[in-house]
Structure formats: C-alpha cells, structure tokens
Design an enzyme around this catalytic site. Structure first.
Site, short mmCIF file in Angstrom:
data_model
loop_
_atom_site.label_atom_id
_atom_site.label_comp_id
_atom_site.label_asym_id
_atom_site.label_seq_id
_atom_site.Cartn_x
_atom_site.Cartn_y
_atom_site.Cartn_z
N HIS A 1 2.68 3.00 -9.10
CA HIS A 1 2.37 1.67 -9.09
C HIS A 1 3.79 1.02 -10.10
CE1 HIS A 1 -1.38 1.97 -7.44
NE2 HIS A 1 -1.94 2.51 -8.42
N ASP B 1 0.94 -1.37 -0.09
CA ASP B 1 0.03 -0.03 -0.06
C ASP B 1 0.87 1.12 0.00
OD1 ASP B 1 -2.05 1.35 0.10
OD2 ASP B 1 -2.49 1.28 2.23
N LEU C 1 11.49 -19.91 -2.97
CA LEU C 1 10.39 -19.42 -2.60
C LEU C 1 9.10 -19.62 -3.32
CD1 LEU C 1 9.15 -16.60 -0.89
CD2 LEU C 1 9.67 -15.29 -2.71
C1 FPP Z 1 -2.11 0.09 -3.18
O1 FPP Z 1 -1.74 1.46 -3.07
C2 FPP Z 1 -1.74 -0.61 -4.35
C3 FPP Z 1 -2.31 -1.22 -5.39
C4 FPP Z 1 -3.72 -1.10 -5.37
C5 FPP Z 1 -1.62 -1.69 -6.72
C6 FPP Z 1 -0.47 -2.60 -6.02
C7 FPP Z 1 0.22 -2.98 -7.35
C8 FPP Z 1 1.26 -3.03 -7.63
C9 FPP Z 1 2.39 -2.77 -6.58
C10 FPP Z 1 1.84 -3.48 -8.99
C11 FPP Z 1 1.58 -4.80 -9.11
C12 FPP Z 1 2.49 -5.34 -10.03
C13 FPP Z 1 2.69 -6.60 -10.20
C14 FPP Z 1 3.73 -7.08 -11.18
C15 FPP Z 1 2.55 -7.55 -9.10
P1 FPP Z 1 -2.64 2.76 -3.46
O2 FPP Z 1 -2.68 3.10 -4.80
O3 FPP Z 1 -3.86 2.29 -2.76
O4 FPP Z 1 -1.85 3.79 -2.81
P2 FPP Z 1 -2.48 5.19 -1.79
O5 FPP Z 1 -3.19 4.41 -0.82
O6 FPP Z 1 -1.50 5.89 -1.39
O7 FPP Z 1 -3.48 5.82 -2.93
#
Ligand code: FPP
Length: 236
Positions: A38, A21, A131
């Site tokens: 992201h 997050d 893993l």
């Molecule tokens: C939460 O942060 C994050 C997500 C909903 C997406 C997570 C996705 C990735 C890390 C990329 C995935 C890729 C692969 C290759 C597995 P948020 O967007 O809610 O952050 P915020 O709360 O600060 O808005």
C-alpha cells in the site's frame, strides 16, 4: 498533447477512473508485508496523478478504499488510513501543482482528524484549474445510489419529475462528466462496485501489471488503445 512522442493524433479521454489494484500481491512477490504494497501504491498514485495533470487530463478518479474494504484486518485498514492522512498533511507542499482534490464516498465514519484534513484540502484546492482529482474513500457504487434515492425521496420531488439527470445530480460525482475510460491493473476483470452508474458507457482497459508497477508509459499505452475504440453509445 500527452507526450512528445505521440504528438498530434492522440486525444485524451475527459475522465479516467482507475482501480488501484494489486498492492498486496506486489508486496507478497517481494516477501514484504501487505502494508508495504500500500505504501508503494500510494507513492504511485501521486506519480500517476501528477502525470495526468502534466498531460492535461481534466478528471482522474482513483479507488482508494471501498465500502467493503473495512472487512480487511484492522491493521491493514489502519495502514491505508495512515497513508491517506500522510497524503492529506503533505498536500500543502504541492499546492502550486494546480490540482483540485475532491473526495467521493461516505466520509462520515472516518476519523475526525481525517475528515478535517479532507475539508481543508478540498477548500484549499477549490480554485485550481488543472486536473480534477477525485479520491474514492469508503466509496461503494450501490451505497452511492442508495444514498441518492434517500435524498431524492427526502426532497419531495414528484415521481414524474424523476429522470436520469435527477439521479446523476444526487451522486457524489454530481456536475462531473462520467468516466470515459476505466483502467484496472493486476489481472482482475471486474468493477468491484466502482462507479457503477457512471460507467454505463465507459471503455475498459485491463492489464496484468500490479498497481505499484503501473507507470506513465502504461497509461500512455492505455490511452493509445482508448483512441482505437469506436464509441457508439448505443447508436450505429
Ligand atoms: C487494492 O489492492 C488496493 C487497495 C484496497 C487500497 C489502495 C490504496 C492505496 C493505493 C493507498 C491509498 C492512498 C492514498 C493516499 C489515496 P489489494 O490490496 O486488493 O491488492 P491484492 O489484490 O494484490 O491483495
């Protein structure tokens, strides 16, 4: 053992689950679009997964996209799907890392090419002995349990034969150990529908650091903290 400086008396949890997050806030702080957050988050996911493999962790589960994340702007959803696509395409390049990749969640609504890549990656890595990396995509704990109940009913099993292990065996995580340790960075203190059945006795670790800034050092620190916990599983 997990890192040189910690040597002997630190033991690893068997299964760590992470809520990745804070990507959006990371980007906002830098006046960048959310998509850049992201991108940084996906890059960090690879760093942390490799590190977990290096230290000998057996299971890592990451939350990449929830059943609720479809509510985000289409552009953001497409961006995350593209990152997943890139990661899956690139996987050939890290075949020799000995990581077994599996996906948990309902992959049915995903684009056909992504589904194909998912099957290919799962198949390609199925004999890896390092893993076990689970990527949660279109995953929701309630959706998972609902799906399990449907499967159990369909199987025609007698009510008297339904116990906790029957439910566990009908979840996406069947045959995997429950997470011992759940890590959520970015200053939020909730589970957000993540592994709600499996986390019954998990320990939690929260931190204000945003996911793209979460380093192997933070993970070491979290594991050190985990080692101080007294897990009683309802006993004394
Ligand atoms: C939460 O942060 C994050 C997500 C909903 C997406 C997570 C996705 C990735 C890390 C990329 C995935 C890729 C692969 C290759 C597995 P948020 O967007 O809610 O952050 P915020 O709360 O600060 O808005």
């Amino acid at each position: 053992m997990f890192s040189k400086k910690h040597k002997v008396d630190i033991s690893l949890p068997q299964h760590i689950a992470i809520i990745m997050d804070g990507n959006g806030r990371w980007a906002k702080k830098r006046k960048l679009p959310r998509s850049a957050g992201h991108v940084a988050g996906a890059k960090n996911f690879k760093t942390i997964a490799r590190y977990c493999n290096k230290i000998g962790l057996k299971y890592l589960t990451v939350y990449a996209f929830s059943t609720e994340n479809w509510k985000r702007p289409q552009e953001e959803v497409n961006g995350i799907m593209n990152l997943l696509r890139d990661y899956l395409k690139d996987a050939e390049n890290f075949k020799d890392e000995n990581i077994r990749v599996r996906f948990i969640g309902n992959i049915e609504p995903l684009a056909d090419d992504i589904k194909e890549l998912i099957h290919k990656n799962e198949e390609m890595s199925k004999d890896a002995t390092g893993l076990n990396l689970n990527i949660a995509i279109n995953y929701g704990g309630r959706d998972e349990i609902t799906n399990a109940v449907k499967n159990i009913v369909k199987s025609g099993i007698r009510e008297a034969d339904i116990d906790e292990s029957v439910i566990s065996q009908n979840l996406y995580t069947k045959d995997m150990p429950d997470p011992d340790f759940i890590i959520r960075p970015s200053g939020e203190y909730r589970l957000s529908n993540y592994l709600i059945w499996q986390s019954a006795y998990a320990e939690f670790w929260f931190s204000d650091v945003l996911w793209p800034d979460f380093t192997p050092k933070h993970l070491d620190k979290a594991i050190e903290e985990y080692n101080k916990r007294n897990r009683r599983f309802g006993g004394v």
